[in-house]
Design a protein around this motif. Structure first.
Motif, short mmCIF file in Angstrom:
data_model
loop_
_atom_site.label_atom_id
_atom_site.label_comp_id
_atom_site.label_asym_id
_atom_site.label_seq_id
_atom_site.Cartn_x
_atom_site.Cartn_y
_atom_site.Cartn_z
N ARG A 1 -0.65 -0.95 -7.69
CA ARG A 1 -0.71 -1.15 -6.25
C ARG A 1 -1.92 -0.42 -5.65
N GLN A 2 -2.15 -0.66 -4.36
CA GLN A 2 -3.17 0.09 -3.63
C GLN A 2 -2.58 1.45 -3.27
N VAL A 3 -3.19 2.52 -3.78
CA VAL A 3 -2.61 3.85 -3.59
C VAL A 3 -3.66 4.83 -3.08
N ALA A 4 -3.31 5.55 -2.02
CA ALA A 4 -4.12 6.67 -1.54
C ALA A 4 -3.50 7.95 -2.08
N LEU A 5 -4.33 8.84 -2.60
CA LEU A 5 -3.85 10.02 -3.32
C LEU A 5 -4.28 11.28 -2.57
N MET A 6 -3.30 12.02 -2.04
CA MET A 6 -3.57 13.22 -1.26
C MET A 6 -3.39 14.46 -2.13
N ILE B 1 6.20 10.23 -2.26
CA ILE B 1 5.64 8.88 -2.41
C ILE B 1 6.17 8.04 -1.25
N ALA B 2 5.29 7.36 -0.54
CA ALA B 2 5.73 6.57 0.61
C ALA B 2 4.93 5.27 0.70
N ASN C 1 -8.65 4.23 -10.43
CA ASN C 1 -9.33 3.53 -9.33
C ASN C 1 -8.71 3.86 -7.97
N GLY C 2 -7.84 4.86 -7.93
CA GLY C 2 -7.19 5.22 -6.67
C GLY C 2 -8.14 5.94 -5.72
N LEU C 3 -7.79 5.93 -4.44
CA LEU C 3 -8.58 6.60 -3.40
C LEU C 3 -8.09 8.04 -3.27
N GLN C 4 -8.89 9.01 -3.73
CA GLN C 4 -8.52 10.41 -3.68
C GLN C 4 -8.98 11.02 -2.37
N ILE C 5 -8.04 11.68 -1.67
CA ILE C 5 -8.32 12.23 -0.34
C ILE C 5 -7.92 13.70 -0.30
N ARG D 1 0.85 -1.19 0.00
CA ARG D 1 0.00 0.00 0.00
C ARG D 1 0.89 1.24 0.00
N TYR D 2 0.51 2.22 -0.82
CA TYR D 2 1.30 3.44 -0.93
C TYR D 2 0.41 4.66 -0.79
N VAL D 3 1.02 5.78 -0.43
CA VAL D 3 0.34 7.06 -0.39
C VAL D 3 1.18 8.06 -1.18
#
Length: 217
Positions: A167-172, A123-124, A189-193, A99-101
């Motif tokens: 990968r599973q990515v959260a996008l800030m 990127i982390a 399909n990323g999670l935008q936050i 999982r990445y952000v």
């Protein structure tokens, strides 16, 4: 009327790189710099503005350069260094558990007489501590002076090398349209936050409109 001969002696050096002779005792106006001089200039520019580096070179080394030359040097070699750094990122295998952000932001930086766009990303990898709390590891920072197009070319290469699009990515982000457009392009399909600071700004503004609150929440 001639009263005698005066002999002047000064040091003179020949540069095999640019085929010019210079004398540090009488000053050297730099036109085509040798590799060693370029390295000295770049080393100064790491933590000094153009004017300070120019003054130091003239005072300590009798090398006369213009601020425009130093700016051009920094831009040319900075782009090369950025490209080389991206090329050193290894291509990584994909694990479904990874999982990445990613967080992207933009600003403007002051240059001589004008401002220029700057874009940056961090990127982390998100891992879990033994106590169950998340922790960010494997951090990678990428930044350029330039517009979205300049930023995206290097950003896309980094995503490819780290296989981040798989990968599973959260996008800030701070809500700027160019950031969300970039995320949508690479991570449909990323999670935008929306980041916390800007989220509270929007909540505060909405509360003021709906409830007539005069102060921020």
């Amino acid at each position: 009327m001639t009263t005698g001969t005066v002999e002047l002696t000064y040091r003179s050096f020949y540069c095999a790189e640019c085929h010019k002779t210079c004398s540090p005792d009488v000053g050297f106006i730099l036109t085509k710099a040798s590799v060693l001089v370029q390295r000295k200039c770049l080393k100064l520019l790491i933590d000094q503005p153009f004017e300070a580096a120019q003054a130091y070179l003239a005072e300590e080394h009798n090398i006369v350069v213009s601020c425009s030359y130093l700016q051009d040097l920094a831009e040319r070699f900075g782009a090369t260094a950025s490209s080389d750094a991206i090329g050193m990122i290894p291509v990584q295998a994909v694990s479904p558990e990874d999982r990445y952000v990613i967080q992207i932001d933009g600003s403007h930086v002051p240059l001589i007489g004008h401002w220029q766009e700057a874009k940056a990303a961090v990127i982390a990898k998100v891992e879990t501590r033994p106590d169950g709390r998340p922790v960010l590891t494997d951090k990678l920072y990428y930044a350029i002076r330039g517009n979205v197009g300049n930023f995206d070319s290097g950003f896309e290469e980094i995503l490819s090398r780290k296989a981040l699009t798989q990968r599973q990515v959260a996008l800030m982000g701070d809500g700027a349209p160019w950031i969300w457009n970039l995320y949508q392009q690479h991570f449909p399909n990323g999670l935008q936050i929306l980041d916390f600071y800007h989220a509270t700004e929007h909540i505060s503004a909405a509360t003021a409109v709906v409830g007539g609150v005069k102060r921020p929440v």
